[in-house]
Design an enzyme around this catalytic site. Structure first.
Site, PDB file in Angstrom:
ATOM      1  CB  SER A  28      67.768 -49.475  -9.264  1.00  0.00           C
ATOM      2  OG  SER A  28      68.673 -50.394  -9.811  1.00  0.00           O
ATOM      3  CE  LYS A  72      67.094 -47.630  -4.194  1.00  0.00           C
ATOM      4  NZ  LYS A  72      66.993 -46.179  -4.188  1.00  0.00           N
ATOM      5  CE1 TYR A 108      70.189 -49.800  -3.717  1.00  0.00           C
ATOM      6  CE2 TYR A 108      70.352 -51.210  -5.653  1.00  0.00           C
ATOM      7  CZ  TYR A 108      70.194 -49.960  -5.089  1.00  0.00           C
ATOM      8  OH  TYR A 108      70.033 -48.862  -5.893  1.00  0.00           O
TER       9      TYR A 108
HETATM   10  P1  NAD Z   1      75.450 -42.107  -2.990  1.00  0.00           P
HETATM   11  O1  NAD Z   1      75.751 -43.048  -1.877  1.00  0.00           O
HETATM   12  O2  NAD Z   1      76.579 -41.387  -3.618  1.00  0.00           O
HETATM   13  O3  NAD Z   1      74.354 -41.041  -2.541  1.00  0.00           O
HETATM   14  C1  NAD Z   1      73.350 -41.343  -1.614  1.00  0.00           C
HETATM   15  C2  NAD Z   1      73.340 -40.208  -0.604  1.00  0.00           C
HETATM   16  O4  NAD Z   1      72.330 -40.470   0.364  1.00  0.00           O
HETATM   17  C3  NAD Z   1      74.669 -40.071   0.161  1.00  0.00           C
HETATM   18  O5  NAD Z   1      75.101 -38.735   0.099  1.00  0.00           O
HETATM   19  C4  NAD Z   1      74.326 -40.489   1.573  1.00  0.00           C
HETATM   20  O6  NAD Z   1      75.113 -39.795   2.529  1.00  0.00           O
HETATM   21  C5  NAD Z   1      72.853 -40.131   1.642  1.00  0.00           C
HETATM   22  N1  NAD Z   1      72.087 -40.905   2.618  1.00  0.00           N
HETATM   23  C6  NAD Z   1      72.085 -42.241   2.820  1.00  0.00           C
HETATM   24  N2  NAD Z   1      71.236 -42.556   3.808  1.00  0.00           N
HETATM   25  C7  NAD Z   1      70.666 -41.403   4.236  1.00  0.00           C
HETATM   26  C8  NAD Z   1      69.723 -41.083   5.234  1.00  0.00           C
HETATM   27  N3  NAD Z   1      69.170 -42.037   5.998  1.00  0.00           N
HETATM   28  N4  NAD Z   1      69.365 -39.796   5.391  1.00  0.00           N
HETATM   29  C9  NAD Z   1      69.922 -38.826   4.637  1.00  0.00           C
HETATM   30  N5  NAD Z   1      70.841 -39.060   3.687  1.00  0.00           N
HETATM   31  C10 NAD Z   1      71.212 -40.339   3.481  1.00  0.00           C
HETATM   32  O7  NAD Z   1      74.661 -42.967  -4.086  1.00  0.00           O
HETATM   33  P2  NAD Z   1      74.195 -42.541  -5.532  1.00  0.00           P
HETATM   34  O8  NAD Z   1      74.914 -43.391  -6.504  1.00  0.00           O
HETATM   35  O9  NAD Z   1      74.213 -41.078  -5.682  1.00  0.00           O
HETATM   36  O10 NAD Z   1      72.697 -43.070  -5.491  1.00  0.00           O
HETATM   37  C11 NAD Z   1      71.602 -42.203  -5.250  1.00  0.00           C
HETATM   38  C12 NAD Z   1      70.326 -43.008  -5.335  1.00  0.00           C
HETATM   39  O11 NAD Z   1      70.235 -43.622  -6.609  1.00  0.00           O
HETATM   40  C13 NAD Z   1      70.252 -44.144  -4.304  1.00  0.00           C
HETATM   41  O12 NAD Z   1      68.939 -44.213  -3.828  1.00  0.00           O
HETATM   42  C14 NAD Z   1      70.583 -45.370  -5.112  1.00  0.00           C
HETATM   43  O13 NAD Z   1      69.981 -46.526  -4.605  1.00  0.00           O
HETATM   44  C15 NAD Z   1      69.996 -45.003  -6.477  1.00  0.00           C
HETATM   45  N6  NAD Z   1      70.631 -45.712  -7.584  1.00  0.00           N
HETATM   46  C16 NAD Z   1      71.992 -45.620  -7.747  1.00  0.00           C
HETATM   47  C17 NAD Z   1      72.593 -46.309  -8.797  1.00  0.00           C
HETATM   48  C18 NAD Z   1      74.084 -46.278  -8.986  1.00  0.00           C
HETATM   49  O14 NAD Z   1      74.632 -47.184  -9.633  1.00  0.00           O
HETATM   50  N7  NAD Z   1      74.793 -45.278  -8.484  1.00  0.00           N
HETATM   51  C19 NAD Z   1      71.814 -47.065  -9.679  1.00  0.00           C
HETATM   52  C20 NAD Z   1      70.443 -47.121  -9.480  1.00  0.00           C
HETATM   53  C21 NAD Z   1      69.858 -46.425  -8.423  1.00  0.00           C
HETATM   54  C1  WQD Z   2      78.673 -54.252 -14.134  1.00  0.00           C
HETATM   55  C2  WQD Z   2      79.300 -55.438 -14.856  1.00  0.00           C
HETATM   56  C3  WQD Z   2      79.752 -57.304 -13.414  1.00  0.00           C
HETATM   57  C4  WQD Z   2      82.832 -55.330 -11.001  1.00  0.00           C
HETATM   58  C5  WQD Z   2      74.749 -52.768  -9.810  1.00  0.00           C
HETATM   59  C6  WQD Z   2      73.518 -52.973  -8.989  1.00  0.00           C
HETATM   60  C7  WQD Z   2      72.374 -52.214  -9.597  1.00  0.00           C
HETATM   61  C8  WQD Z   2      72.735 -50.741  -9.800  1.00  0.00           C
HETATM   62  C9  WQD Z   2      74.025 -50.573 -10.521  1.00  0.00           C
HETATM   63  C10 WQD Z   2      72.100 -49.447  -7.924  1.00  0.00           C
HETATM   64  C11 WQD Z   2      78.736 -56.785 -14.423  1.00  0.00           C
HETATM   65  C12 WQD Z   2      81.042 -56.727 -13.964  1.00  0.00           C
HETATM   66  C13 WQD Z   2      81.842 -55.620 -11.925  1.00  0.00           C
HETATM   67  C14 WQD Z   2      84.100 -55.940 -11.139  1.00  0.00           C
HETATM   68  C15 WQD Z   2      83.309 -57.078 -13.110  1.00  0.00           C
HETATM   69  N1  WQD Z   2      72.955 -50.056  -8.574  1.00  0.00           N
HETATM   70  N2  WQD Z   2      82.090 -56.485 -12.962  1.00  0.00           N
HETATM   71  N3  WQD Z   2      84.294 -56.784 -12.201  1.00  0.00           N
HETATM   72  O1  WQD Z   2      75.889 -55.328 -11.236  1.00  0.00           O
HETATM   73  O2  WQD Z   2      75.052 -54.148 -13.319  1.00  0.00           O
HETATM   74  O3  WQD Z   2      74.505 -53.236 -11.119  1.00  0.00           O
HETATM   75  O4  WQD Z   2      75.040 -51.358  -9.872  1.00  0.00           O
HETATM   76  O5  WQD Z   2      70.915 -49.477  -8.090  1.00  0.00           O
HETATM   77  O6  WQD Z   2      71.312 -52.372  -8.729  1.00  0.00           O
HETATM   78  O7  WQD Z   2      73.221 -54.372  -8.962  1.00  0.00           O
HETATM   79  O8  WQD Z   2      76.828 -53.067 -11.925  1.00  0.00           O
HETATM   80  O9  WQD Z   2      79.052 -52.079 -12.006  1.00  0.00           O
HETATM   81  O10 WQD Z   2      78.585 -53.896 -10.312  1.00  0.00           O
HETATM   82  O11 WQD Z   2      78.719 -54.485 -12.729  1.00  0.00           O
HETATM   83  O12 WQD Z   2      83.544 -57.859 -14.042  1.00  0.00           O
HETATM   84  O13 WQD Z   2      85.021 -55.737 -10.336  1.00  0.00           O
HETATM   85  O14 WQD Z   2      80.689 -55.482 -14.499  1.00  0.00           O
HETATM   86  O15 WQD Z   2      79.815 -58.703 -13.374  1.00  0.00           O
HETATM   87  O16 WQD Z   2      78.703 -57.598 -15.562  1.00  0.00           O
HETATM   88  P1  WQD Z   2      75.561 -54.085 -11.912  1.00  0.00           P
HETATM   89  P2  WQD Z   2      78.337 -53.328 -11.659  1.00  0.00           P
END
Ligand code: NAD
Ligand code: WQD
Length: 341
Positions: free
Chosen positions: A123, A152, A148
């Site tokens: 991330s 990562k 979190y």
């Molecule tokens: P998500 O929660 O939709 O998917 C994660 C999946 O992992 C889920 O299906 C959950 O059931 C499964 N899971 C959790 N713990 C587990 C375990 N111990 N064993 C097996 N399965 C397990 O989330 P997502 O948005 O699809 O995110 C996927 C990956 O990408 C995550 O590692 C997350 O940290 C990373 N990521 C997500 C975002 C985002 O904004 N969505 C941004 C950056 C990084």
């Molecule tokens: C986006 C913008 C908020 C909600 C997070 C994690 C990051 C990654 C993605 C997994 C910001 C604003 C939000 C609301 C708002 N996840 N906001 N009202 O914070 O960039 O990133 O998700 O890895 O690690 O930190 O994403 O969608 O929460 O926020 O005004 O109800 O929207 O302040 O500027 P963020 P976000």
């Protein structure tokens, strides 16, 4: 065959589909703690064939050993993990256990099975409050402001150490910016079972009338309109990045870092305006205090991914929002039908 941990989740399901569309065999491992089994049916409809599915936990070493022994896996995409920032502050040990512990067990089992090609869902949070914009992969990783983000960064460090210890590893750390959107069919999208805390899920709940107004967390940031700026990327573009990374890793050893972002930043108000345009629905706003831990701006320099992966995001903000809205409306209809029955 590609093993996709977390493959019924939001991003993993799109990656699974994209792999299958490209003719790869896919095996999904997920414990369904934040996703539903029905994702498998939807992937099957879209791909025209069913992925394999193992219900289980990525921290279960015995299970992983047997999966890696019994299936002809040649690469792993590790998406399984917990991702809610607020929850991670309240339950840090669960986050470190799942995210870091899960990655350690997975790497151990892969090494044991002689499988060394790994793509990891990292991330942009690992950059912390980076002040050089756009952010490129040689910017130093920072000090993430929550467990979190720390988890990562720890996973990345675990994988870097693992790769330095054994030259057979090929690991791609994909640093996602802000994934949003859904599959264009409206069949795959984000369906969290826990409370979301990202902008898009909240905005969609307001649009559906489930919430009165969208809280805007701060309008006094040093940005053009005072609200936070982020690099939103369509989940289908993101999925394609994984395919390119899996291909590129065939000819690489060690750890490779790739940003998956569009290179464009949009403010909260830009997102709201674009959403109102594509949906025709006005979104009432409530300006609130800044959310602790938030940064003003974050957008990617995607040049390294463009050059090394031949990958570039194609979809713009309106398309991301239109697809997210289509998926959300379909979900809503399904929920209404379920309640009526
Ligand atoms: P998500 O929660 O939709 O998917 C994660 C999946 O992992 C889920 O299906 C959950 O059931 C499964 N899971 C959790 N713990 C587990 C375990 N111990 N064993 C097996 N399965 C397990 O989330 P997502 O948005 O699809 O995110 C996927 C990956 O990408 C995550 O590692 C997350 O940290 C990373 N990521 C997500 C975002 C985002 O904004 N969505 C941004 C950056 C990084
Ligand atoms: C986006 C913008 C908020 C909600 C997070 C994690 C990051 C990654 C993605 C997994 C910001 C604003 C939000 C609301 C708002 N996840 N906001 N009202 O914070 O960039 O990133 O998700 O890895 O690690 O930190 O994403 O969608 O929460 O926020 O005004 O109800 O929207 O302040 O500027 P963020 P976000």
């Amino acid at each position: 065959m590609i093993l996709i941990t977390g493959g019924t989740g939001y991003i993993g399901a799109h990656v699974a589909l994209e792999c299958m569309v490209r003719g790869e065999e896919v095996l999904i491992l997920d414990n369904l703690c934040n996703s539903q089994r029905s994702a498998i049916d939807r992937i099957s409809v879209l791909a025209g064939k069913r992925p394999g599915f193992i219900f289980g936990d990525v921290r279960n070493r015995r299970l992983l050993d047997s999966v890696l022994r019994d299936y002809p896996i040649d690469a792993v995409v590790h998406c399984a993990g917990l991702k809610a920032v607020g929850e991670s502050v309240r339950e840090p040990l669960r986050y470190y256990n799942t995210n870091v512990g899960g990655s350690v067990v997975l790497c151990q089992a892969m090494a044991q099975a002689g499988i060394f090609r790994l793509v990891f869902s990292s991330s942009a949070t690992v950059y912390g409050d980076c002040t050089c914009m756009p952010i490129n992969e040689s910017c130093a990783t920072g000090q993430p402001t929550n467990p979190y983000g720390m988890s990562k960064l720890m996973c990345e460090n675990v994988m870097k150490s693992v790769a330095s210890s054994d030259p057979r590893w090929s690991i791609g750390l994909l640093r996602y910016f802000n994934p949003i959107g859904a599959h264009a069919s409206g069949l795959l999208g984000e369906a969290p079972t826990s409370t979301p805390n990202n902008l898009l899920p909240y905005l969609l709940q307001v649009a559906l009338g489930e919430r009165r107004a969208l809280a805007v967390f701060g309008n006094d940031y040093p940005t053009p309109d005072g609200t936070g700026v982020r690099d939103y990327i369509h989940v289908e573009d993101l999925a394609l990045g994984h395919i390119r990374a899996l291909d590129a890793l065939r000819d690489r050893r060690g750890v490779s870092l790739w940003n998956l972002g569009t290179g464009r930043g949009y403010s909260v108000l830009d997102v709201v305006k674009a959403f109102e345009k594509v949906s025709g629905i006005p979104i009432p706003l409530n300006v609130e205090a800044r959310r602790p831990g938030d940064i003003a701006c974050c957008w990617a320099d995607p040049q390294k991914s463009i050059e090394e992966l031949g990958w570039q995001a194609r979809h713009g903000l309106e398309k991301m929002l239109a697809d997210a809205w289509r998926w959300q409306c379909n979900q809503h209809k399904r929920d209404e039908v379920r309640k009526a029955n």
